[in-house]
Write a protein that holds these residues in place. Sequence first.
Motif, short mmCIF file in Angstrom:
data_model
loop_
_atom_site.label_atom_id
_atom_site.label_comp_id
_atom_site.label_asym_id
_atom_site.label_seq_id
_atom_site.Cartn_x
_atom_site.Cartn_y
_atom_site.Cartn_z
N GLN A 36 23.72 2.04 -65.64
CA GLN A 36 24.76 2.69 -65.11
C GLN A 36 24.25 2.97 -63.48
O GLN A 36 24.79 3.18 -62.68
CB GLN A 36 25.77 3.83 -65.40
CG GLN A 36 27.00 4.67 -64.24
CD GLN A 36 28.05 2.99 -63.93
OE1 GLN A 36 28.18 2.60 -64.74
NE2 GLN A 36 27.74 3.63 -63.01
N GLN A 37 22.97 4.02 -63.67
CA GLN A 37 22.22 4.24 -62.20
C GLN A 37 21.86 3.31 -61.53
O GLN A 37 21.73 3.27 -59.87
CB GLN A 37 21.35 5.70 -62.87
CG GLN A 37 21.64 6.63 -63.19
CD GLN A 37 20.36 7.23 -63.73
OE1 GLN A 37 19.46 6.78 -63.90
NE2 GLN A 37 20.76 9.16 -64.08
N LYS A 38 21.15 2.26 -62.15
CA LYS A 38 20.93 1.23 -61.49
C LYS A 38 22.14 0.80 -60.71
O LYS A 38 21.89 -0.28 -59.60
CB LYS A 38 19.97 0.63 -62.35
CG LYS A 38 19.60 -0.63 -62.00
CD LYS A 38 18.67 -1.97 -62.58
CE LYS A 38 18.30 -3.42 -61.98
NZ LYS A 38 18.92 -3.29 -60.92
N ARG A 39 23.21 0.61 -61.14
CA ARG A 39 24.74 -0.84 -60.82
C ARG A 39 25.16 0.01 -59.60
O ARG A 39 24.81 -0.34 -58.45
CB ARG A 39 25.23 -0.43 -62.09
CG ARG A 39 25.17 -1.17 -62.17
CD ARG A 39 26.73 -2.07 -63.38
NE ARG A 39 26.80 -1.28 -64.30
CZ ARG A 39 26.33 -0.84 -65.49
NH1 ARG A 39 25.71 -1.73 -65.89
NH2 ARG A 39 26.58 0.33 -66.38
N LYS A 44 25.53 0.63 -53.42
CA LYS A 44 25.24 1.26 -52.84
C LYS A 44 24.67 0.99 -51.46
O LYS A 44 24.82 0.78 -49.90
CB LYS A 44 24.58 3.00 -52.66
CG LYS A 44 24.60 3.91 -51.84
CD LYS A 44 23.93 5.17 -52.56
CE LYS A 44 23.54 5.83 -50.81
NZ LYS A 44 22.54 7.30 -51.41
N LYS A 45 23.35 0.17 -52.17
CA LYS A 45 23.05 -0.37 -51.45
C LYS A 45 23.79 -1.43 -50.20
O LYS A 45 23.42 -2.16 -49.21
CB LYS A 45 21.83 -1.67 -51.71
CG LYS A 45 20.20 -0.60 -51.73
CD LYS A 45 19.31 -2.03 -52.60
CE LYS A 45 18.11 -1.17 -53.20
NZ LYS A 45 17.41 -1.31 -53.75
N LEU A 50 26.41 -4.24 -45.80
CA LEU A 50 27.18 -5.51 -45.02
C LEU A 50 26.84 -5.44 -43.67
O LEU A 50 27.00 -4.98 -42.46
CB LEU A 50 28.87 -4.67 -44.79
CG LEU A 50 29.16 -4.53 -46.47
CD1 LEU A 50 30.63 -3.50 -46.30
CD2 LEU A 50 29.68 -5.21 -47.04
N ALA A 51 27.32 -6.42 -43.37
CA ALA A 51 27.05 -6.92 -41.72
C ALA A 51 28.11 -7.23 -41.35
O ALA A 51 29.72 -8.17 -42.17
CB ALA A 51 26.36 -7.89 -41.54
N LYS A 52 28.93 -7.66 -40.05
CA LYS A 52 30.14 -8.73 -39.27
C LYS A 52 29.70 -9.97 -39.75
O LYS A 52 28.49 -10.61 -39.78
CB LYS A 52 29.94 -7.84 -38.24
CG LYS A 52 30.39 -7.28 -37.43
CD LYS A 52 30.38 -6.69 -36.53
CE LYS A 52 30.64 -6.30 -35.00
NZ LYS A 52 30.92 -5.99 -33.89
N SER A 89 33.66 2.41 -49.43
CA SER A 89 33.37 2.95 -50.97
C SER A 89 34.19 1.53 -51.75
O SER A 89 34.56 1.34 -52.54
CB SER A 89 34.02 4.16 -51.32
OG SER A 89 34.68 4.06 -51.12
N ALA A 90 35.77 1.37 -50.97
CA ALA A 90 36.55 0.57 -50.83
C ALA A 90 36.17 -1.09 -51.36
O ALA A 90 36.52 -1.98 -51.66
CB ALA A 90 37.87 0.74 -50.69
#
Length: 104
Positions: A36-39, A44-45, A50-52, A89-90
């Motif tokens: 779970q910590q790895k997921r 988060k990474k 994320l990029a345009k 986060s969405a």
Amino acid sequence: MTFLTLLLQAAPADYTQFLFPIAIAAVVYFFMIRPQQKRSADTKKFRQALAKGARIVTIGGLHGLVIELTEETVVVEVDRGVKLRFDRSAIAREVGTKAAEAAV
């Protein structure tokens, strides 16, 4: 029997009674907590990277194209002229990149 003989006979039982809870804790950690910590770290990474131009899916299932990014929000174009602002986060996942790599 002497006291020393009784003590030596009881000693292995004392150690084994602690072995089972330690083994259970190790199993819980390696099979439940650590994955779970790895997921969570991978998610988060992904959200930070994320990029345009990325095609994404939100946690609500809305598909769109990222057109603007800030530290906390992402503007997603879901149709021509329809832009929606989401928290980072969405964003659930990116679509199209793995499918395009598999096709090549």
